[in-house]
Design a protein around this motif. Structure first.
Motif, PDB file in Angstrom:
ATOM      1  N   ASP A  60       2.801  19.604  12.687  1.00  0.00           N
ATOM      2  CA  ASP A  60       3.480  20.830  12.262  1.00  0.00           C
ATOM      3  C   ASP A  60       2.949  21.374  10.937  1.00  0.00           C
ATOM      4  OD1 ASP A  60       4.578  19.139  10.347  1.00  0.00           O
ATOM      5  OD2 ASP A  60       6.636  19.315  11.080  1.00  0.00           O
ATOM      6  N   GLY A  61       1.906  20.726  10.374  1.00  0.00           N
ATOM      7  CA  GLY A  61       1.287  21.190   9.140  1.00  0.00           C
ATOM      8  C   GLY A  61       1.903  20.653   7.874  1.00  0.00           C
ATOM      9  N   THR A  62       2.925  19.821   7.978  1.00  0.00           N
ATOM     10  CA  THR A  62       3.553  19.247   6.790  1.00  0.00           C
ATOM     11  C   THR A  62       2.879  17.928   6.422  1.00  0.00           C
ATOM     12  OG1 THR A  62       5.231  18.076   8.084  1.00  0.00           O
ATOM     13  CG2 THR A  62       5.783  20.311   7.317  1.00  0.00           C
ATOM     14  N   THR A  63       3.027  17.568   5.161  1.00  0.00           N
ATOM     15  CA  THR A  63       2.502  16.296   4.672  1.00  0.00           C
ATOM     16  C   THR A  63       3.659  15.422   4.213  1.00  0.00           C
ATOM     17  OG1 THR A  63       2.221  17.135   2.418  1.00  0.00           O
ATOM     18  CG2 THR A  63       0.314  17.313   3.915  1.00  0.00           C
ATOM     19  N   SER A  64       3.427  14.120   4.201  1.00  0.00           N
ATOM     20  CA  SER A  64       4.430  13.186   3.707  1.00  0.00           C
ATOM     21  C   SER A  64       3.727  11.947   3.186  1.00  0.00           C
ATOM     22  CB  SER A  64       5.451  12.827   4.793  1.00  0.00           C
ATOM     23  OG  SER A  64       4.812  12.430   5.971  1.00  0.00           O
ATOM     24  N   SER A  65       4.419  11.203   2.322  1.00  0.00           N
ATOM     25  CA  SER A  65       3.821  10.007   1.725  1.00  0.00           C
ATOM     26  C   SER A  65       4.893   8.958   1.489  1.00  0.00           C
ATOM     27  CB  SER A  65       3.138  10.360   0.400  1.00  0.00           C
ATOM     28  OG  SER A  65       4.083  10.860  -0.520  1.00  0.00           O
ATOM     29  N   GLY A  66       4.435   7.709   1.357  1.00  0.00           N
ATOM     30  CA  GLY A  66       5.385   6.635   1.127  1.00  0.00           C
ATOM     31  C   GLY A  66       4.714   5.341   0.705  1.00  0.00           C
ATOM     32  N   HIS A  67       5.518   4.297   0.650  1.00  0.00           N
ATOM     33  CA  HIS A  67       5.097   2.968   0.204  1.00  0.00           C
ATOM     34  C   HIS A  67       5.469   1.961   1.275  1.00  0.00           C
ATOM     35  CE1 HIS A  67       6.021  -0.815  -2.173  1.00  0.00           C
ATOM     36  NE2 HIS A  67       4.726  -0.663  -2.322  1.00  0.00           N
ATOM     37  N   CYS A  68       4.604   0.973   1.494  1.00  0.00           N
ATOM     38  CA  CYS A  68       4.844  -0.032   2.523  1.00  0.00           C
ATOM     39  C   CYS A  68       4.406  -1.407   2.035  1.00  0.00           C
ATOM     40  CB  CYS A  68       4.053   0.335   3.782  1.00  0.00           C
ATOM     41  SG  CYS A  68       4.337  -0.754   5.186  1.00  0.00           S
ATOM     42  N   VAL A  69       5.184  -2.416   2.390  1.00  0.00           N
ATOM     43  CA  VAL A  69       4.823  -3.817   2.172  1.00  0.00           C
ATOM     44  C   VAL A  69       4.815  -4.476   3.547  1.00  0.00           C
ATOM     45  CG1 VAL A  69       5.505  -5.996   1.122  1.00  0.00           C
ATOM     46  CG2 VAL A  69       5.818  -3.857  -0.138  1.00  0.00           C
TER      47      VAL A  69
ATOM     48  N   PHE B  90       0.807  -1.217   0.000  1.00  0.00           N
ATOM     49  CA  PHE B  90       0.000   0.000   0.000  1.00  0.00           C
ATOM     50  C   PHE B  90       0.842   1.270   0.000  1.00  0.00           C
ATOM     51  CE2 PHE B  90       0.294  -1.343   4.482  1.00  0.00           C
ATOM     52  CZ  PHE B  90       0.789  -0.192   5.083  1.00  0.00           C
ATOM     53  N   ARG B  91       0.193   2.363  -0.353  1.00  0.00           N
ATOM     54  CA  ARG B  91       0.748   3.702  -0.265  1.00  0.00           C
ATOM     55  C   ARG B  91       0.064   4.402   0.907  1.00  0.00           C
ATOM     56  NH1 ARG B  91       3.137   1.922  -4.236  1.00  0.00           N
ATOM     57  NH2 ARG B  91       4.625   3.009  -5.510  1.00  0.00           N
ATOM     58  N   TYR B  92       0.796   5.299   1.558  1.00  0.00           N
ATOM     59  CA  TYR B  92       0.233   6.058   2.665  1.00  0.00           C
ATOM     60  C   TYR B  92       0.550   7.537   2.501  1.00  0.00           C
ATOM     61  CZ  TYR B  92       5.040   5.488   4.335  1.00  0.00           C
ATOM     62  OH  TYR B  92       6.409   5.479   4.430  1.00  0.00           O
ATOM     63  N   VAL B  93      -0.302   8.380   3.081  1.00  0.00           N
ATOM     64  CA  VAL B  93      -0.111   9.824   3.091  1.00  0.00           C
ATOM     65  C   VAL B  93      -0.599  10.338   4.437  1.00  0.00           C
ATOM     66  CG1 VAL B  93      -2.341  10.278   1.969  1.00  0.00           C
ATOM     67  CG2 VAL B  93      -0.513  11.975   1.822  1.00  0.00           C
ATOM     68  N   GLN B  94       0.110  11.319   4.985  1.00  0.00           N
ATOM     69  CA  GLN B  94      -0.269  11.799   6.314  1.00  0.00           C
ATOM     70  C   GLN B  94      -0.015  13.293   6.470  1.00  0.00           C
ATOM     71  OE1 GLN B  94       2.174   9.046   8.498  1.00  0.00           O
ATOM     72  NE2 GLN B  94       3.790  10.554   8.803  1.00  0.00           N
ATOM     73  N   LEU B  95      -0.811  13.895   7.363  1.00  0.00           N
ATOM     74  CA  LEU B  95      -0.674  15.290   7.764  1.00  0.00           C
ATOM     75  C   LEU B  95      -0.182  15.282   9.198  1.00  0.00           C
ATOM     76  CD1 LEU B  95      -1.206  18.369   7.510  1.00  0.00           C
ATOM     77  CD2 LEU B  95      -3.552  17.873   8.291  1.00  0.00           C
TER      78      LEU B  95
ATOM     79  N   SER C 229       7.755  -3.169   6.070  1.00  0.00           N
ATOM     80  CA  SER C 229       8.940  -2.551   5.480  1.00  0.00           C
ATOM     81  C   SER C 229       8.438  -1.353   4.692  1.00  0.00           C
ATOM     82  CB  SER C 229       9.670  -3.513   4.546  1.00  0.00           C
ATOM     83  OG  SER C 229      10.170  -4.612   5.271  1.00  0.00           O
ATOM     84  N   TRP C 230       8.904  -0.159   5.049  1.00  0.00           N
ATOM     85  CA  TRP C 230       8.369   1.053   4.436  1.00  0.00           C
ATOM     86  C   TRP C 230       9.492   1.941   3.908  1.00  0.00           C
ATOM     87  CZ3 TRP C 230      10.387   5.130   7.060  1.00  0.00           C
ATOM     88  CH2 TRP C 230      10.758   4.911   8.401  1.00  0.00           C
ATOM     89  N   GLU C 231       9.090   2.804   2.988  1.00  0.00           N
ATOM     90  CA  GLU C 231      10.021   3.763   2.410  1.00  0.00           C
ATOM     91  C   GLU C 231       9.265   5.044   2.095  1.00  0.00           C
ATOM     92  OE1 GLU C 231      13.374   4.074  -1.111  1.00  0.00           O
ATOM     93  OE2 GLU C 231      11.885   2.461  -1.203  1.00  0.00           O
ATOM     94  N   TRP C 232       9.808   6.169   2.538  1.00  0.00           N
ATOM     95  CA  TRP C 232       9.213   7.450   2.193  1.00  0.00           C
ATOM     96  C   TRP C 232       9.381   7.689   0.702  1.00  0.00           C
ATOM     97  CZ3 TRP C 232       6.063   9.470   5.471  1.00  0.00           C
ATOM     98  CH2 TRP C 232       6.271   9.342   6.832  1.00  0.00           C
ATOM     99  N   GLU C 233       8.390   8.315   0.082  1.00  0.00           N
ATOM    100  CA  GLU C 233       8.506   8.744  -1.313  1.00  0.00           C
ATOM    101  C   GLU C 233       8.606  10.268  -1.403  1.00  0.00           C
ATOM    102  OE1 GLU C 233       6.333   5.073  -3.593  1.00  0.00           O
ATOM    103  OE2 GLU C 233       5.053   6.743  -2.988  1.00  0.00           O
ATOM    104  N   SER C 234       8.142  10.970  -0.365  1.00  0.00           N
ATOM    105  CA  SER C 234       8.156  12.432  -0.370  1.00  0.00           C
ATOM    106  C   SER C 234       9.403  13.006   0.311  1.00  0.00           C
ATOM    107  CB  SER C 234       6.910  12.957   0.344  1.00  0.00           C
ATOM    108  OG  SER C 234       6.904  12.528   1.698  1.00  0.00           O
TER     109      SER C 234
END
Length: 116
Positions: A69-78, A61-66, A94-99
């Motif tokens: 501090d008002g910043t956003t980030s996203s990544g991929h996880c298996v 799956f892919r994830y995105v979060q707020l 096992s995850w990796e940031w994409e942003s």
């Protein structure tokens, strides 16, 4: 037979780096016909969403979060779905940031109480 994730609430067993998910974060999972999705919040995360697929005991799956501090980030996880001896579900991730830079591993387990 694999255990459905639908309606389960899971939480990390350990804190990650500051500004990321931690033991106060709660994930509410949904699952239907090979699709998985979840909402999550708590700790440094104001709101997060994940969406992906399940094949057997493997989530992708892919994830995105707020964050607070008002910043956003996203990544991929298996993740590997594991059923514990007490019947609860554990996800070994096992995850990796994409942003941004960074990757790692984490473990989330089903919680029996629905604490914030």
């Amino acid at each position: 037979m694999s255990r459905s994730l639908d309606g389960l609430v899971l939480a990390p067993v350990a804190d990650q780096a500051p500004g990321q998910v931690g033991t106060r974060t709660r994930f509410t999972y949904h699952e239907r016909d090979g699709e998985v999705w979840a909402e999550y919040a708590g700790g440094d995360v104001v709101r997060g969403h994940l969406v992906g697929t399940r094949e057997g005991d493997r989530l992708d799956f892919r994830y995105v979060q707020l964050k607070q501090d008002g910043t956003t980030s996203s990544g991929h996880c298996v993740s590997a779905v594991v059923v514990l001896s007490d019947g609860r579900v554990r996800l070994e991730e096992s995850w990796e940031w994409e942003s941004q830079t960074g990757s790692g591993t984490s473990v989330v387990e089903q919680v029996t109480e629905h604490s914030p």
